[in-house]
Scaffold this motif. Sequence first.
Motif: not given
Length: 543
Positions: A499-523
Amino acid sequence: MTFAELVDRVGSKGPFQLLHTVLLGLPILGMANHNLLQIFTAPTPAHHCRPPPNASAGPWVLPTGLNGKPETCLRFVYPPNASLPNDTRGATEPCLDGWIYNIVDRDSIVTEWDLVCSSSKLKEMAQSVFMAGILVGGLVLGALSDRFGRKPILISSYLLLGASGSGAAFSPTFSIYAVFRFLCGFSISGISLSTAILNVEWVSTRFRAIKSIAVGFFYTFGQFVLPGLAYAIPQWRWLQLTVSVPFLTFFLLSWWLPESIRWMVLSGKSSKALKTLRQVAAFNGKKEEGEKLSLEELKLNLQKEISLAKARHGIADLFRTPVLRRVTLCLSLAWFATGFAYYSLAMGVEEFGVNLYLLQLIFGGVDVPAKFITMLSISYLGRHITEGVVLLLAGGCILALIFVPLDLMTLRTVLAVFGKGCLSGSFSCLFLYTSELYPTVIRQTGMGASNLWARVGSMTAPLVKITGELQPFIPNIIFGTIALLGGSAALFLPETLNRALPETIEDIETWSLRAKEPKPEPEAEKSSQRIPLQPCEPGPGPS
């Protein structure tokens, strides 16, 4: 354009990076000597009470303890052959006339200032004072480096360590020695904090782990150098001076190091940042690429970073959001546990009954495979898994020492060496992991706060060892349990691999949200769910 792309344009794997690593790493090699110096400047030799001045010329018999060994802190009040009543013949008293030391090959602060018996706690106190200096340095120098830059703090820390370390070598009393050791610890904190930030800035994301571990190897090699120096220099004052003077040379060499580009941009010094980028490009043989960069382009592409400089951030921002609170709390416990358990093993070398110089070489040698394995693990398995596992293993080793008899020295040494290797890997992982978890706007503050907890742990460790006077197993229970808690906390940290280094506090919050998103299922799976297969109707059977 991101900062990582700018670094790639001027060269992220060139001769500049090699020289940069060496100049930052050599002082780290010398820093290992100071951190572990008291192993060789404060060993406690065998000793017993000095007979009173009016004692007869014959041998003075010493009282024996419950273990059958001669007492080290008591002597008989009267000579053994004195004609006295039975109730007074065995009377004892403290060592009123000092001690006789069985000095074989070296002197120490213990023999010079009689840090034994009732004063033995001062030996552990000396190491705690040194660690207290590191703790205070983390608080003070972390904030100062955010204001004045990484380079001025690094340069001044080199000078302070060289001067205060040399001053400790000429200390006439223990109190003055402790003051100089505090200043040594204070300056070491500035060196470690600034080095951790500057080290990973000039390489691409893929090579951050490698460069971080590479500098860590300098600390490992410093552990090899220290036993050799101690063996060649048995006088503690000369040894203290020998490990301190090189930092005056590092002070002169460090003027070549460039200031942090990110800090210059965030501090409104974009012109100086552009000049530094062009100098690095020329050094790496990419002068034309450097000349293509312009101040307008730099400001335009780093507008996000420039706008961040206008915001004020402090220690409270480490707890502003739920994710940052979790990161700060888990990192604090992991850093505390690592510093607490590491120095319990590293400073307890003489407890294992093995040759002091040989065991220190083994303790230093285990760091080589430990750091190499850590580098592979954090590069492929991830940071939080690596950090959690090494701390859990270290805690298990320390707790296992409780159940191994004292006469099985080989097994006890193996457990201690393995545990120390795990904790060394934990330090290597944490320095990188912490710099990746905190955003740029609070990175130095976060590093300083995290290091503070490591120094609280390392400062507390010598004091916890004193509880061994109550029951020998109490210190290991405390050290092992804390290491297990730190390893468990590390497993709750977000992953930063690739992962790229986070620049803002919002960046690390975005990391957490993306980690909680369900992974897309194979086609293929999606297709099978959209068009369910119908059961085949049975055809007519054979007639």
